[in-house]
Design an enzyme around this catalytic site. Sequence first.
Site, PDB file in Angstrom:
ATOM      1  N   GLY A  33       7.426  12.174  -1.080  1.00  0.00           N
ATOM      2  CA  GLY A  33       6.035  12.628  -1.205  1.00  0.00           C
ATOM      3  C   GLY A  33       5.496  13.039   0.170  1.00  0.00           C
ATOM      4  N   HIS A  34       5.762  12.211   1.196  1.00  0.00           N
ATOM      5  CA  HIS A  34       5.334  12.572   2.564  1.00  0.00           C
ATOM      6  C   HIS A  34       6.048  13.845   3.016  1.00  0.00           C
ATOM      7  CE1 HIS A  34       4.622   8.065   2.871  1.00  0.00           C
ATOM      8  NE2 HIS A  34       3.462   8.553   3.249  1.00  0.00           N
ATOM      9  N   GLY A 144      -1.910  13.814  -0.209  1.00  0.00           N
ATOM     10  CA  GLY A 144      -1.327  13.882  -1.560  1.00  0.00           C
ATOM     11  C   GLY A 144      -2.392  13.655  -2.630  1.00  0.00           C
ATOM     12  N   LYS A 146      -1.909  12.148  -5.235  1.00  0.00           N
ATOM     13  CA  LYS A 146      -1.707  10.787  -5.734  1.00  0.00           C
ATOM     14  C   LYS A 146      -2.891   9.881  -5.345  1.00  0.00           C
ATOM     15  CE  LYS A 146       0.520   6.593  -5.688  1.00  0.00           C
ATOM     16  NZ  LYS A 146      -0.181   6.007  -4.603  1.00  0.00           N
ATOM     17  N   ASP A 147      -3.426  10.080  -4.119  1.00  0.00           N
ATOM     18  CA  ASP A 147      -4.594   9.313  -3.676  1.00  0.00           C
ATOM     19  C   ASP A 147      -5.832  10.202  -3.839  1.00  0.00           C
ATOM     20  OD1 ASP A 147      -3.235   6.899  -2.817  1.00  0.00           O
ATOM     21  OD2 ASP A 147      -2.327   8.175  -1.292  1.00  0.00           O
ATOM     22  N   GLN A 150      -9.102   9.187  -2.202  1.00  0.00           N
ATOM     23  CA  GLN A 150      -9.007   9.321  -0.738  1.00  0.00           C
ATOM     24  C   GLN A 150      -9.273  10.782  -0.333  1.00  0.00           C
ATOM     25  OE1 GLN A 150      -6.144   7.312   2.034  1.00  0.00           O
ATOM     26  NE2 GLN A 150      -4.981   9.183   1.772  1.00  0.00           N
ATOM     27  N   MET A 181       5.556   8.771  -6.352  1.00  0.00           N
ATOM     28  CA  MET A 181       6.165   8.241  -5.121  1.00  0.00           C
ATOM     29  C   MET A 181       5.097   7.566  -4.278  1.00  0.00           C
ATOM     30  SD  MET A 181       9.072  10.915  -4.125  1.00  0.00           S
ATOM     31  CE  MET A 181      10.280  11.373  -5.360  1.00  0.00           C
ATOM     32  N   SER A 182       5.441   6.392  -3.766  1.00  0.00           N
ATOM     33  CA  SER A 182       4.493   5.614  -2.966  1.00  0.00           C
ATOM     34  C   SER A 182       5.298   4.631  -2.122  1.00  0.00           C
ATOM     35  CB  SER A 182       3.565   4.827  -3.898  1.00  0.00           C
ATOM     36  OG  SER A 182       2.933   3.781  -3.204  1.00  0.00           O
ATOM     37  N   SER A 183       4.822   4.378  -0.916  1.00  0.00           N
ATOM     38  CA  SER A 183       5.517   3.414  -0.060  1.00  0.00           C
ATOM     39  C   SER A 183       5.542   2.036  -0.716  1.00  0.00           C
ATOM     40  CB  SER A 183       4.815   3.316   1.293  1.00  0.00           C
ATOM     41  OG  SER A 183       4.705   4.601   1.848  1.00  0.00           O
TER      42      SER A 183
HETATM   43  O1  PAF Z   1      -2.757   7.682   2.752  1.00  0.00           O
HETATM   44  C1  PAF Z   1      -2.433   6.975   3.727  1.00  0.00           C
HETATM   45  O2  PAF Z   1      -1.254   6.759   4.003  1.00  0.00           O
HETATM   46  C2  PAF Z   1      -3.510   6.375   4.608  1.00  0.00           C
HETATM   47  O3  PAF Z   1      -4.620   6.014   3.844  1.00  0.00           O
HETATM   48  C3  PAF Z   1      -3.931   7.279   5.782  1.00  0.00           C
HETATM   49  C4  PAF Z   1      -4.563   8.571   5.289  1.00  0.00           C
HETATM   50  C5  PAF Z   1      -2.718   7.589   6.639  1.00  0.00           C
HETATM   51  C6  PAF Z   1      -4.955   6.557   6.652  1.00  0.00           C
HETATM   52  O4  PAF Z   1      -4.437   5.388   7.185  1.00  0.00           O
END
Ligand code: PAF
Length: 280
Positions: A33-34, A144, A146-147, A150, A181-183
């Site tokens: 995803g990243h 993403g 996904k968030d 955010q 996908m997510s950490s």
């Molecule tokens: O989405 C993330 O991984 C975090 O919330 C971010 C945007 C890097 C801020 O710490």
Amino acid sequence: MDVVSTITAIRDKRRGIMGSVGFIPTMGALHDGHLALVREAKRNDTVVIVSIFVNQPQFDSQQDFARYPRDLKRDLELLEREKIDFVFVPPCEEIYPAGFNTWVEVKQISKELEGRARPGHFCGVATIVTKLFNIIQPTRAYFGQKDAQQVLVISKMVTDLNIDVEIIVVPTLREADGLAMSSRNLLLNARERQAASILYRALTVARQMHNRGTVDSAEIRNAMISCLKQEPLVTIEYVEITTADTLDELPIIDRTALVSLAVRIGSVRLIDNILLYPPK
Ligand code: PAF
């Protein structure tokens, strides 16, 4: 690839860049995803900068922060392979020196959904992202879908504070069984990982009902909850259908809707969402 850990050093590098800068803020434990964000930035921008910083203020507890997955060596190898120009990996005291006491709060939209479950979370996110934008001065920043909340919080912050950066939203990348996908997926054991596919199945129930013409949010929400309840390892935190831009309640889906959910599987908290569009 240059890996720098001080604000002075990354600012020096930034001053030397001609052309556009694409920026991907991360907390590490990188996954595909990243890398999708990185590749989109590489398509659009002259130079790409990635930051890796596990931002303590956005965590709900010291315990959650401590167990967040970390593997800097692997992260740097992945970024090297993607031919990233600069990676900014500051230590905590570089970002939050003794006496740090200024916080960024995006009001209303931070209070909904995740904000109800995790008070203070978005203040932590908005503060670190503001700091990173000030330090890096990117042309574009990549996040993403996904968030989803955010993205809304950061977009509102950028508008309200006149921050000169374009926010690019990249679709959610999913595993073969639909899990976003997510950490945090790394924290699931084998049985929990199997159970986690129920999140996307519940979202698919919503999409199918909507495609068949259901516009009553309560009806869709109930069907999603019944689907999630089939999985005994799941504890539901919320299932919501809201407007996609302001996160207001949306009893009848007559415009673009954000269907979002948060659950716990064992001790791991997972979120996911999809958008539903009104019929043309
Ligand atoms: O989405 C993330 O991984 C975090 O919330 C971010 C945007 C890097 C801020 O710490």
